[in-house]
Design a protein around this motif. Structure first.
Motif, PDB file in Angstrom:
ATOM      1  N   ARG A 112       0.825  -1.202   0.000  1.00  0.00           N
ATOM      2  CA  ARG A 112       0.000   0.000   0.000  1.00  0.00           C
ATOM      3  C   ARG A 112       0.865   1.260   0.000  1.00  0.00           C
ATOM      4  O   ARG A 112       0.521   2.269  -0.628  1.00  0.00           O
ATOM      5  N   GLU A 113       1.980   1.208   0.717  1.00  0.00           N
ATOM      6  CA  GLU A 113       2.876   2.360   0.733  1.00  0.00           C
ATOM      7  C   GLU A 113       3.414   2.654  -0.665  1.00  0.00           C
ATOM      8  O   GLU A 113       3.500   3.816  -1.093  1.00  0.00           O
ATOM      9  N   GLU A 114       3.781   1.594  -1.401  1.00  0.00           N
ATOM     10  CA  GLU A 114       4.266   1.794  -2.760  1.00  0.00           C
ATOM     11  C   GLU A 114       3.188   2.396  -3.647  1.00  0.00           C
ATOM     12  O   GLU A 114       3.457   3.303  -4.454  1.00  0.00           O
ATOM     13  N   VAL A 115       1.932   1.892  -3.506  1.00  0.00           N
ATOM     14  CA  VAL A 115       0.840   2.441  -4.315  1.00  0.00           C
ATOM     15  C   VAL A 115       0.629   3.916  -3.989  1.00  0.00           C
ATOM     16  O   VAL A 115       0.459   4.761  -4.891  1.00  0.00           O
ATOM     17  N   LEU A 116       0.631   4.242  -2.694  1.00  0.00           N
ATOM     18  CA  LEU A 116       0.432   5.636  -2.304  1.00  0.00           C
ATOM     19  C   LEU A 116       1.578   6.524  -2.800  1.00  0.00           C
ATOM     20  O   LEU A 116       1.347   7.650  -3.261  1.00  0.00           O
ATOM     21  N   ASN A 117       2.804   6.040  -2.692  1.00  0.00           N
ATOM     22  CA  ASN A 117       3.936   6.828  -3.171  1.00  0.00           C
ATOM     23  C   ASN A 117       3.848   7.075  -4.678  1.00  0.00           C
ATOM     24  O   ASN A 117       4.119   8.181  -5.159  1.00  0.00           O
TER      25      ASN A 117
ATOM     26  N   GLU B 160       2.610  10.746  -9.148  1.00  0.00           N
ATOM     27  CA  GLU B 160       1.843  11.103 -10.339  1.00  0.00           C
ATOM     28  C   GLU B 160       1.119  12.429 -10.143  1.00  0.00           C
ATOM     29  O   GLU B 160       1.076  13.270 -11.062  1.00  0.00           O
ATOM     30  N   MET B 161       0.535  12.637  -8.961  1.00  0.00           N
ATOM     31  CA  MET B 161      -0.156  13.898  -8.708  1.00  0.00           C
ATOM     32  C   MET B 161       0.819  15.075  -8.701  1.00  0.00           C
ATOM     33  O   MET B 161       0.485  16.166  -9.182  1.00  0.00           O
ATOM     34  N   GLN B 162       2.021  14.866  -8.171  1.00  0.00           N
ATOM     35  CA  GLN B 162       3.012  15.938  -8.206  1.00  0.00           C
ATOM     36  C   GLN B 162       3.414  16.274  -9.634  1.00  0.00           C
ATOM     37  O   GLN B 162       3.543  17.462  -9.992  1.00  0.00           O
ATOM     38  N   ASP B 163       3.623  15.237 -10.466  1.00  0.00           N
ATOM     39  CA  ASP B 163       3.955  15.495 -11.874  1.00  0.00           C
ATOM     40  C   ASP B 163       2.823  16.230 -12.580  1.00  0.00           C
ATOM     41  O   ASP B 163       3.056  17.167 -13.360  1.00  0.00           O
ATOM     42  N   GLU B 164       1.575  15.795 -12.325  1.00  0.00           N
ATOM     43  CA  GLU B 164       0.427  16.465 -12.941  1.00  0.00           C
ATOM     44  C   GLU B 164       0.314  17.914 -12.461  1.00  0.00           C
ATOM     45  O   GLU B 164       0.007  18.826 -13.249  1.00  0.00           O
ATOM     46  N   MET B 165       0.586  18.140 -11.171  1.00  0.00           N
ATOM     47  CA  MET B 165       0.523  19.501 -10.652  1.00  0.00           C
ATOM     48  C   MET B 165       1.588  20.373 -11.303  1.00  0.00           C
ATOM     49  O   MET B 165       1.328  21.549 -11.637  1.00  0.00           O
ATOM     50  N   GLU B 166       2.785  19.834 -11.496  1.00  0.00           N
ATOM     51  CA  GLU B 166       3.826  20.611 -12.163  1.00  0.00           C
ATOM     52  C   GLU B 166       3.426  20.950 -13.591  1.00  0.00           C
ATOM     53  O   GLU B 166       3.640  22.080 -14.066  1.00  0.00           O
ATOM     54  N   GLY B 167       2.833  19.979 -14.298  1.00  0.00           N
ATOM     55  CA  GLY B 167       2.378  20.260 -15.663  1.00  0.00           C
ATOM     56  C   GLY B 167       1.296  21.325 -15.699  1.00  0.00           C
ATOM     57  O   GLY B 167       1.305  22.215 -16.561  1.00  0.00           O
ATOM     58  N   LEU B 168       0.344  21.234 -14.747  1.00  0.00           N
ATOM     59  CA  LEU B 168      -0.718  22.249 -14.688  1.00  0.00           C
ATOM     60  C   LEU B 168      -0.155  23.619 -14.348  1.00  0.00           C
ATOM     61  O   LEU B 168      -0.631  24.645 -14.874  1.00  0.00           O
TER      62      LEU B 168
END
Length: 411
Positions: free
Chosen positions: A274-279, A284-292
């Motif tokens: 679960r830790e790996e999935v959350l990480n 992915e959310m950080q990459d998407e936020m940087e793109g936005l």
């Protein structure tokens, strides 16, 4: 007094036998041979009456394997008298990760005590220290000390009573219940009396000691019966019972804790997944936020440019320009031609859409609709063909400009 270390021959023997390779090598893992050698040297230093050997051990399934063993005697104190117990300690293939196998090795003048709590009729020893063997803290010295203590409470061997062919009531007024004359009996451990035991530190010498306790299973009518103290018997039985209860409690507690540890290990594996999935999700959310954020910066920059243009041109009049289309100036002839073709194409497209609506509502006759669509479609085709040729010419001009620019910078 610190006991002397094993003689160099013994150390050389252990080093040689454990360093062998190939088919004649002993079946121990390479990463444990050094620890095996240290265990045996510590054992021989503490108990010089034991001797390291190699011998063939036959498993219950018929397999025969060459193993190390410690053969000799270990001391025990019974009723304030010290005796030596002949034993053999086999170091199995999985030693020291698993406990060794210990056997009492009675001579022909000894018998194994019936229904002994720690020794079965074949001589196999089973004590709590072997059951609770923990790698790498458990060792042979502590094992032998535990055996001496347990055997001192309840001896596993008794000397056999043999009839005297020439009895003489006037001889041997010794009060020893099992007298034996001094004899020279050869064994692997030195010269011992017929009982098979000798005092520690006096091996290989003729000595007169108390023989081992007589067997309680064969009658001796010519000798007075010795009755043990009931208090001592009760105390010994109580100690054995307490040891057995503690051993059972420790075993049950260990099984419970092992089950709990297995459950915790399984839970730990699930939590790690679960830790790996959350990480991964957070990444992915950080990459998407940087793109936005980058897109937002571009939008803000374009907005600033448009707002600046509006501020500069707001309220200005076209002046002498009569047609609004003339307010946009093209950079070249091809761009002007592309603008005319595109505007005409879009105007014809709007006209055709209006004719379709007129036919549907009945405001335009059908025959006039067909003539108009045919003429407009023909004109639209020519405009689109011209736009395609102009676009190709623009691409060729751009390529030529880029080539000329590269040649200029290169030179």
């Amino acid at each position: 007094m610190v006991p002397p270390p094993p003689n160099p021959e013994t150390q050389q023997f252990l080093s040689s036998i454990l360093s062998q390779r190939g088919p004649s090598a002993l079946p121990y893992s390479e990463d444990t041979k050094w620890l095996i050698r240290q265990h045996l040297l510590s054992l021989l230093t503490t108990f010089p009456s034991l001797e390291p050997k190699t011998a063939t051990y036959t498993h219950n399934d018929g397999r025969a394997v060459n193993l190390l063993q410690a053969d000799g005697t270990i001391p025990m104190t019974y009723q304030s008298v010290t005796y030596n117990i002949p034993i053999v300690i086999w170091l199995m293939e999985s030693y020291p990760r698993h406990p060794p196998r210990v056997y009492v090795n009675p001579t022909r003048d000894m018998i194994i005590k019936h229904a002994h709590p720690h020794v079965n009729p074949s001589g196999l020893v089973s004590v709590p220290y072997l059951h609770n063997w923990i790698y790498p803290s458990s060792n042979l010295v502590d094992l032998v000390l535990a055996l001496s203590l347990i055997f001192g409470r309840d001896p596993p061997l008794y000397s056999q009573r043999r009839p005297n062919p020439n009895p003489n009531p006037h001889q041997n007024h010794n009060h020893n219940p099992n007298p034996n004359p001094n004899t020279n009996q050869s064994s692997n451990f030195g010269t011992n009396p017929p009982s098979g035991y000798s005092h520690p530190g006096r091996i290989n010498s003729n000595i007169n000691i108390n023989s081992y306790p007589p067997s309680p299973y064969s009658p001796a009518p010519s000798r007075p019966t010795h009755t043990e103290d009931p208090t001592e018997v009760f105390r010994r039985n109580a100690i054995n019972k307490l040891v057995e209860m503690v051993h059972n409690d420790v075993t049950a507690l260990r099984k419970t804790r092992e089950g709990e540890m297995e459950g915790l290990f399984g839970l730990q594996g699930v939590l790690k997944q679960r830790e790996e999935v959350l990480n991964n999700g957070v990444k992915e959310m950080q990459d998407e936020m940087e793109g936005l954020e980058q897109q937002l910066q571009m939008v803000l920059m374009n907005t600033d440019v448009l707002e600046g243009w509006l501020r500069e041109n707001q309220g200005k009049k076209l002046g002498s320009v009569e047609n609004a289309e003339e307010a946009f100036e093209c950079v070249d002839v091809l761009s002007k031609q592309m603008l005319d073709c595109t505007s005409a194409d879009l105007a014809i497209e709007d006209t055709l859409y209006a004719l379709d609506k007129g036919v549907q509502v009945g405001s335009v006759p059908f025959d006039q609709y067909l003539r108009s669509v045919r003429a407009l479609s023909r004109e639209q085709f020519f405009h689109r063909a011209t736009a395609a040729k102009v676009r190709a010419a623009q691409l060729q001009a751009q390529v030529a400009n880029m080539a000329a620019r590269n040649h200029h910078y290169g030179s």
